[in-house]
Enzyme design. Sequence first.
Site, PDB file in Angstrom:
ATOM      1  N   LYS A 182       0.880  -1.171   0.000  1.00  0.00           N
ATOM      2  CA  LYS A 182       0.000   0.000   0.000  1.00  0.00           C
ATOM      3  C   LYS A 182       0.918   1.222   0.000  1.00  0.00           C
ATOM      4  CE  LYS A 182      -4.130   1.699   2.451  1.00  0.00           C
ATOM      5  NZ  LYS A 182      -5.036   1.427   3.598  1.00  0.00           N
ATOM      6  N   ASP A 192      -1.850   9.638  -6.565  1.00  0.00           N
ATOM      7  CA  ASP A 192      -0.388   9.623  -6.630  1.00  0.00           C
ATOM      8  C   ASP A 192       0.205   8.264  -6.256  1.00  0.00           C
ATOM      9  OD1 ASP A 192      -0.714   9.553  -3.869  1.00  0.00           O
ATOM     10  OD2 ASP A 192       0.011  11.599  -3.539  1.00  0.00           O
ATOM     11  N   ASP A 205     -14.966  -4.702  -3.339  1.00  0.00           N
ATOM     12  CA  ASP A 205     -13.543  -4.807  -3.665  1.00  0.00           C
ATOM     13  C   ASP A 205     -12.679  -4.894  -2.414  1.00  0.00           C
ATOM     14  OD1 ASP A 205     -14.505  -1.942  -3.652  1.00  0.00           O
ATOM     15  OD2 ASP A 205     -12.351  -1.590  -3.538  1.00  0.00           O
ATOM     16  N   ASP A 208      -7.197  -3.972   4.533  1.00  0.00           N
ATOM     17  CA  ASP A 208      -7.338  -2.619   3.986  1.00  0.00           C
ATOM     18  C   ASP A 208      -8.128  -1.714   4.925  1.00  0.00           C
ATOM     19  OD1 ASP A 208      -6.790  -0.598   2.263  1.00  0.00           O
ATOM     20  OD2 ASP A 208      -8.310  -1.125   0.789  1.00  0.00           O
TER      21      ASP A 208
END
Length: 450
Positions: free
Chosen positions: A109, A121, A250, A260
């Site tokens: 990540k 970015d 997801d 996540d």
Amino acid sequence: MTFTPQQPILELGDAFYDPVAPADFPQTILRFRNDRAAASVGLDGLSDAEWIAHFGRFQPLDGTLRQPLALRYHGHQFRVYNPEIGDGRGFLFAQMRDEQGRLMDLGTKGSGQTPYSRFGDGRLTLKGGVREILATEMLEALGVDTSRTFSLIETGEELHRGDEPSPTRSAVMVRLNHGHIRIGAFQRLAYFQETENIERLTAYVLNHYYGEEAGPDAPQRLLAHVAARTARLAGQFMAAGFVHGVLNSDNINVTGESFDYGPWRFTPTWDPAFTAAYFDHAGLYAFGRQPEAIYWDVMQLAGSLRLIADEAPLVEAMDLFPERFQRELEAAILWRLGLEPHSPEQDRSLIQALERTLRTSEIPLDRFYFDAFAGQLPEAYGGPFAELRALLAAHAPRKSRDHPYWSGNAPCSMPIDEVEAIWAPIPADDDWSALTAKVDQIRTMGDALA
């Protein structure tokens, strides 16, 4: 444990991922290395220099992937289908076996831009990495099936974000996962009507994560496994008092392992309406709605598998979820209370009384679990707890309270203000002692519960 490199993801072929290059960071300052997780896959013997080379500069680990892979997927985000996502600031870096023989992935990540970064970015804030350490350590200690934060390396860039003071420091994180395949990967294939690839991915998941061969009934077997594993996760979330915040399709792993962590929080009390994300205005992913949200996501997997299977067996597999969730919720709460199961009727009565009493009393959730561990609720808990006290006492203890953790005056908890307090000295004075101390405290709790 000896490092056992693997690369079965390559069996799928390039329709499932894109080779990418990691970002070239100005600096690589090691801030966190999880040697306990590293020991489970045989990587704890790396020197700090080797660690940085692999997990900050992403030099390949011998025998595994030669180039990082950004996986392709779609997904529903707050119930709105998005075909423009994928691994946008992360990639699959390596695969290996753990001490249980399971196939494990190292994913990233904040490792740079990919074809799916859109206008992002591809970076991660240092604060985001610290928050993920705290979430995964706490969840692991509380018995939740979770990814583990493997590494956090500061990268020397200034990032601008709308939801925290900017410029802010940057980092790259590596997580250790039991699998890197999301429900959204199946949704993407269904979106493009790629039935052969759905069959290929189904066989891959069954083979490498469930130890089964494909066959005519492969889709319903896969769905049954995912329904069972995610029902277990939903029960564990509720027992832990955890609110993930973004349970999009997801973000649901087909092995049922949580991962996540963005706007996560722990609910202070048993409050079904408690939300984690400031942007979850409708409470879609509120504490009490998480089982429903996860079930809905698994239904999207069922819809994707409908391209290669009849509807009736898929419906039958989905029907497993509600009852399995109830059993898993009971098991997870009994585990956290340090109690053995009794009988299905007695266990269910206990959990129903617990939910009802905690909701109406509004007692701090972690305080209650701490005080009630091993089943002996203190007399200070008055009349409203009489029924619950009797039900607790009817269960045999799984563990005693002889671990030093139980001699303390307060439970280990993770309120949002403490998360902010742990972060505050890092940007101010580069002082990491509060984080180190908290991780030690969490692991002590985990040892007491395990």
